[in-house]
Design a protein around this motif. Structure first.
Motif, mmCIF file in Angstrom:
data_model
loop_
_atom_site.group_PDB
_atom_site.id
_atom_site.type_symbol
_atom_site.label_atom_id
_atom_site.label_comp_id
_atom_site.label_asym_id
_atom_site.label_seq_id
_atom_site.Cartn_x
_atom_site.Cartn_y
_atom_site.Cartn_z
ATOM 1 N N TYR A 125 0.831 -1.209 0.000
ATOM 2 C CA TYR A 125 0.000 0.000 0.000
ATOM 3 C C TYR A 125 0.864 1.259 0.000
ATOM 4 O O TYR A 125 0.546 2.255 -0.655
ATOM 5 N N GLY A 126 1.996 1.203 0.715
ATOM 6 C CA GLY A 126 2.866 2.365 0.798
ATOM 7 C C GLY A 126 3.386 2.836 -0.541
ATOM 8 O O GLY A 126 3.703 4.024 -0.707
ATOM 9 N N ALA A 127 3.480 1.939 -1.537
ATOM 10 C CA ALA A 127 3.994 2.338 -2.845
ATOM 11 C C ALA A 127 3.080 3.361 -3.510
ATOM 12 O O ALA A 127 3.551 4.282 -4.183
ATOM 13 N N ASN A 138 3.158 0.522 8.962
ATOM 14 C CA ASN A 138 2.368 1.336 9.895
ATOM 15 C C ASN A 138 1.646 2.466 9.171
ATOM 16 O O ASN A 138 1.828 3.652 9.461
ATOM 17 N N TYR A 139 0.766 2.092 8.226
ATOM 18 C CA TYR A 139 0.148 3.083 7.350
ATOM 19 C C TYR A 139 -0.930 3.917 8.026
ATOM 20 O O TYR A 139 -1.325 4.967 7.522
ATOM 21 N N GLY A 140 -1.502 3.440 9.120
ATOM 22 C CA GLY A 140 -2.557 4.185 9.787
ATOM 23 C C GLY A 140 -3.916 4.058 9.128
ATOM 24 O O GLY A 140 -4.764 4.945 9.261
ATOM 25 N N ILE A 141 -4.151 2.960 8.394
ATOM 26 C CA ILE A 141 -5.465 2.704 7.805
ATOM 27 C C ILE A 141 -5.995 1.393 8.366
ATOM 28 O O ILE A 141 -5.244 0.599 8.947
ATOM 29 N N GLU A 145 -9.638 -1.442 4.752
ATOM 30 C CA GLU A 145 -9.142 -0.566 3.687
ATOM 31 C C GLU A 145 -7.949 -1.192 2.975
ATOM 32 O O GLU A 145 -7.840 -1.135 1.747
ATOM 33 N N LEU A 146 -7.070 -1.790 3.754
ATOM 34 C CA LEU A 146 -5.898 -2.426 3.174
ATOM 35 C C LEU A 146 -6.301 -3.627 2.317
ATOM 36 O O LEU A 146 -5.759 -3.839 1.220
ATOM 37 N N GLU A 175 0.349 -7.004 6.523
ATOM 38 C CA GLU A 175 0.025 -6.776 5.117
ATOM 39 C C GLU A 175 0.205 -8.065 4.312
ATOM 40 O O GLU A 175 -0.604 -8.391 3.441
ATOM 41 N N ALA A 176 1.248 -8.820 4.621
ATOM 42 C CA ALA A 176 1.471 -10.100 3.934
ATOM 43 C C ALA A 176 0.333 -11.072 4.195
ATOM 44 O O ALA A 176 -0.105 -11.794 3.289
ATOM 45 N N LEU A 177 -0.166 -11.113 5.423
ATOM 46 C CA LEU A 177 -1.264 -12.020 5.751
ATOM 47 C C LEU A 177 -2.544 -11.628 5.000
ATOM 48 O O LEU A 177 -3.309 -12.492 4.565
#
Length: 332
Positions: A125-127, A138-141, A145-146, A175-177
């Motif tokens: 998501y960070g990309a 640690n995107y804060g969403i 949403e992810l 995120e991988a999970l």
């Protein structure tokens, strides 16, 4: 039934991954200082992306990564595309790879080569934020949403025709999970590759061995690995994934340069032992596949292929890819 990664391993023994899309495009004169990064060229000059894929096949890559790492629906829509046009652009990025692969394959006979696999890149998501947060996590969403973000990305890359979904540069286990959950629900063959801050932990801070263990026993997971990480950290990361996981392990690090996400530039490494030496140490540590990420080019891919060929020539043919080798010697 064996998956596509296992079939490639059966044919090659170990295989070679391609190198950096961004570095190759910049070598060709492209300006990638844009929120879309390499995905910018999907709009401006898709033929150049095809040339990069063929460039890496010629260098010895047994598989290649689509130009979809930073290609997102929201990113394209912010540039003025409709949702349909944005989705079509992502699908077409995969088709560019497939066209390049067939054109290269048909150019001449390849008696000693495997037909390359198409790895459909799904970035973290960070990309899509274009601020370097894929190296922090640690995107804060919310989790929902992810998951929504990755469901769209995975669907489009799959619809484009990728052989295997490659969830790469993943900074966190959570995120991988989520990515694994989506691929398992859809029954898609996939590979998860983490970005790491040192020789033991992901960029968000989880132990890489714990990540490998958490991804055990997933029917459609073909491979785990590490990418976009300093090369000196990778050997220990491979060993920990081999020890705790149950899938073949891949490694495609950077060349040691340090990225500045503000200026979008790279600072050259202070010390460098040569990509061949690194690649050989990765195969010896238990890696089933080796290639390069940011700031690597055809010479690094060719070095990984030479290291693979040497490794297979001196290693017992019946040895398991999960056997831990003897201590590494740095070969000149």
């Amino acid at each position: 039934m064996a998956g596509k990664i296992q079939n490639l391993l059966s044919e090659t023994g170990r295989f070679v991954i391609d190198g950096s899309m961004s570095s190759a495009l910049e070598e060709m004169g492209c300006d990638l200082n844009d929120s879309l990064w390499t995905a910018k060229m999907l709009l401006e000059s898709p033929e150049m992306i095809k040339e990069v894929h063929k460039y890496y096949f010629r260098a010895g890559a047994d598989c290649g990564i689509t130009c979809t790492y930073q290609a997102t629906v929201d990113g394209f829509m912010r540039k003025g595309l409709s949702r349909k046009a944005a989705e079509d652009t992502i699908r077409n990025a995969v088709r560019l790879f497939l066209e390049a692969r067939d054109e290269w394959w048909n150019e001449e006979e390849h008696p000693d080569r495997a037909y390359p696999l198409c790895l459909g890149s799904v970035g973290p998501y960070g990309a899509c934020l274009a601020d370097g947060s894929e190296y922090r996590g640690n995107y804060g969403i919310s989790r929902d949403e992810l998951k929504d973000f990755h469901e769209t990305q995975i669907r489009l890359v799959h619809e484009g025709g990728a052989d295997v979904i490659l969830c790469e540069t993943v900074p966190s286990l959570e995120e991988a999970l989520i990515q694994s959950e989506i691929c398992e629900e859809k029954g898609l063959e996939y590979w998860i590759s983490f970005s790491c801050q040192d020789g033991h932990r992901t960029c968000e801070g989880q132990e890489i061995g714990d990540c490998a263990e958490a991804l055990r026993d997933r029917p459609h997971l073909q491979m785990i690995g590490v990418n976009c990480t300093m090369p000196q950290y990778v050997e220990s990361l491979i060993r920990e994934m081999v020890e705790k996981g149950d899938r073949p392990v891949a490694a495609y690090p950077n060349n040691g340069s340090v990225y500045d996400p503000v200026t979008k530039t790279w600072r050259a490494p202070e010390a460098w032992q040569g990509f061949y030496n690194y690649a050989l140490s990765y195969y010896r540590a238990g890696a089933a596949a080796v290639g390069g990420c940011c700031t690597t080019l055809a010479p690094e891919v060719s070095a990984a292929r030479r290291a693979r060929d040497y490794f297979l020539a001196v290693r017992p043919k019946q040895a398991s890819m999960f056997d831990l080798p003897l201590p590494v010697k740095v070969w000149k």
